[in-house]
Design a protein around this motif. Structure first.
Motif, PDB file in Angstrom:
ATOM      1  N   SER A  69      -8.718   6.983   0.000  1.00  0.00           N
ATOM      2  CA  SER A  69      -7.356   6.499  -0.252  1.00  0.00           C
ATOM      3  C   SER A  69      -7.344   5.201  -1.045  1.00  0.00           C
ATOM      4  O   SER A  69      -6.274   4.738  -1.447  1.00  0.00           O
ATOM      5  CB  SER A  69      -6.634   6.256   1.074  1.00  0.00           C
ATOM      6  OG  SER A  69      -6.541   7.438   1.812  1.00  0.00           O
ATOM      7  N   ASN A  84      -3.985  -2.748   3.475  1.00  0.00           N
ATOM      8  CA  ASN A  84      -2.834  -2.138   2.816  1.00  0.00           C
ATOM      9  C   ASN A  84      -2.391  -2.880   1.573  1.00  0.00           C
ATOM     10  O   ASN A  84      -1.196  -3.009   1.319  1.00  0.00           O
ATOM     11  CB  ASN A  84      -1.682  -2.005   3.812  1.00  0.00           C
ATOM     12  CG  ASN A  84      -1.934  -0.889   4.791  1.00  0.00           C
ATOM     13  OD1 ASN A  84      -2.043   0.257   4.396  1.00  0.00           O
ATOM     14  ND2 ASN A  84      -2.069  -1.240   6.054  1.00  0.00           N
ATOM     15  N   GLU A 118      -6.440  12.617  -6.080  1.00  0.00           N
ATOM     16  CA  GLU A 118      -5.603  12.224  -4.934  1.00  0.00           C
ATOM     17  C   GLU A 118      -5.279  10.733  -4.999  1.00  0.00           C
ATOM     18  O   GLU A 118      -5.112  10.077  -3.978  1.00  0.00           O
ATOM     19  CB  GLU A 118      -6.323  12.557  -3.626  1.00  0.00           C
ATOM     20  CG  GLU A 118      -6.707  14.009  -3.470  1.00  0.00           C
ATOM     21  CD  GLU A 118      -5.514  14.946  -3.328  1.00  0.00           C
ATOM     22  OE1 GLU A 118      -4.489  14.532  -2.748  1.00  0.00           O
ATOM     23  OE2 GLU A 118      -5.598  16.085  -3.812  1.00  0.00           O
ATOM     24  N   LYS A 120      -2.708   9.003  -5.614  1.00  0.00           N
ATOM     25  CA  LYS A 120      -1.472   8.502  -5.023  1.00  0.00           C
ATOM     26  C   LYS A 120      -1.648   8.132  -3.550  1.00  0.00           C
ATOM     27  O   LYS A 120      -0.796   7.463  -2.965  1.00  0.00           O
ATOM     28  CB  LYS A 120      -0.350   9.513  -5.185  1.00  0.00           C
ATOM     29  CG  LYS A 120       0.096   9.669  -6.630  1.00  0.00           C
ATOM     30  CD  LYS A 120       1.357  10.501  -6.715  1.00  0.00           C
ATOM     31  CE  LYS A 120       1.742  10.866  -8.107  1.00  0.00           C
ATOM     32  NZ  LYS A 120       1.955   9.863  -9.057  1.00  0.00           N
ATOM     33  N   ALA A 121      -2.755   8.535  -2.952  1.00  0.00           N
ATOM     34  CA  ALA A 121      -3.015   8.209  -1.547  1.00  0.00           C
ATOM     35  C   ALA A 121      -3.126   6.702  -1.327  1.00  0.00           C
ATOM     36  O   ALA A 121      -2.973   6.235  -0.200  1.00  0.00           O
ATOM     37  CB  ALA A 121      -4.291   8.910  -1.065  1.00  0.00           C
ATOM     38  N   ASP A 124      -0.277   5.277   0.564  1.00  0.00           N
ATOM     39  CA  ASP A 124      -0.125   5.553   1.996  1.00  0.00           C
ATOM     40  C   ASP A 124      -0.491   4.317   2.804  1.00  0.00           C
ATOM     41  O   ASP A 124      -1.494   3.653   2.519  1.00  0.00           O
ATOM     42  CB  ASP A 124      -1.022   6.713   2.439  1.00  0.00           C
ATOM     43  CG  ASP A 124      -0.664   8.031   1.769  1.00  0.00           C
ATOM     44  OD1 ASP A 124       0.464   8.147   1.241  1.00  0.00           O
ATOM     45  OD2 ASP A 124      -1.521   8.931   1.773  1.00  0.00           O
ATOM     46  N   VAL A 125       0.296   4.022   3.814  1.00  0.00           N
ATOM     47  CA  VAL A 125       0.018   2.878   4.680  1.00  0.00           C
ATOM     48  C   VAL A 125      -1.107   3.249   5.644  1.00  0.00           C
ATOM     49  O   VAL A 125      -1.042   4.281   6.323  1.00  0.00           O
ATOM     50  CB  VAL A 125       1.289   2.455   5.466  1.00  0.00           C
ATOM     51  CG1 VAL A 125       0.983   1.350   6.452  1.00  0.00           C
ATOM     52  CG2 VAL A 125       2.385   2.033   4.493  1.00  0.00           C
ATOM     53  N   GLN A 126      -2.132   2.427   5.673  1.00  0.00           N
ATOM     54  CA  GLN A 126      -3.267   2.634   6.573  1.00  0.00           C
ATOM     55  C   GLN A 126      -2.950   2.053   7.952  1.00  0.00           C
ATOM     56  O   GLN A 126      -2.280   1.033   8.066  1.00  0.00           O
ATOM     57  CB  GLN A 126      -4.517   1.942   6.022  1.00  0.00           C
ATOM     58  CG  GLN A 126      -4.991   2.476   4.694  1.00  0.00           C
ATOM     59  CD  GLN A 126      -5.474   3.898   4.784  1.00  0.00           C
ATOM     60  OE1 GLN A 126      -6.176   4.280   5.717  1.00  0.00           O
ATOM     61  NE2 GLN A 126      -5.081   4.706   3.813  1.00  0.00           N
TER      62      GLN A 126
END
Length: 158
Positions: A69, A84, A118, A120-121, A124-126
């Protein structure tokens, strides 16, 4: 080690493809892992994971790998351990405010993610770091979780 970490980010697409294949294999081997026992495998697998990911990513073995990510840039290498995104102290040249000789982990993460399918991952908030997982294999955790999710009938939560 830093030079290899930068190489890994530059080759994030290649490493993403490799990991996707590797992940499919370790998830398919879940019946074997169960028969041997995940607990019995933890120490030897974590030792191998520490060596491989330590070399390629300067992995800190947080047990919650986010490399896929974060453009193959380990967020745990951030001196502030930010999971993040960058802090407000990224210098104009993209370097870290704490370690000025080092490129910001998140600047590198963004660069690496732009090459990945991928990518755009990265948006995503970790989850916050669970320190009880430190030193444990994220490979085995992923295998167990994904195999378990595959075994769940549709419409049922675990």
């Amino acid at each position: 080690m830093y030079a290899v970490r930068l190489w890994s980010v530059r080759h994030s697409r290649l490493l993403e493809s490799f990991y996707q294949g590797f992940e499919r294999i370790i998830v398919r081997l879940d019946p074997l892992w169960k028969r041997i026992g995940y607990e019995r495998l933890e120490q030897p697998v974590a030792a191998v994971e520490r060596q491989v990911k330590g070399l390629l990513f300067d992995c800190q073995m947080c047990g919650q790998c986010a490399l896929s990510s974060t453009g193959m840039s380990c967020p745990m290498n951030c001196p502030k351990n930010l999971r993040n995104g960058p802090c407000g102290g990224v210098r104009a040249n993209g370097h870290c405010e704490v370690k000025p000789e080092m490129k910001c982990v998140w600047v590198k993460a963004w660069e690496g993610s732009q090459q990945m399918l991928e990518g755009k991952a990265i948006l995503d908030v970790q989850k916050p770091v669970d320190n009880t997982l430190k030193g444990h294999s994220s490979w085995l955790r992923v295998a167990r979780e994904k195999a378990g999710a595959r075994a769940q009938p549709e419409g049922r939560a675990s």
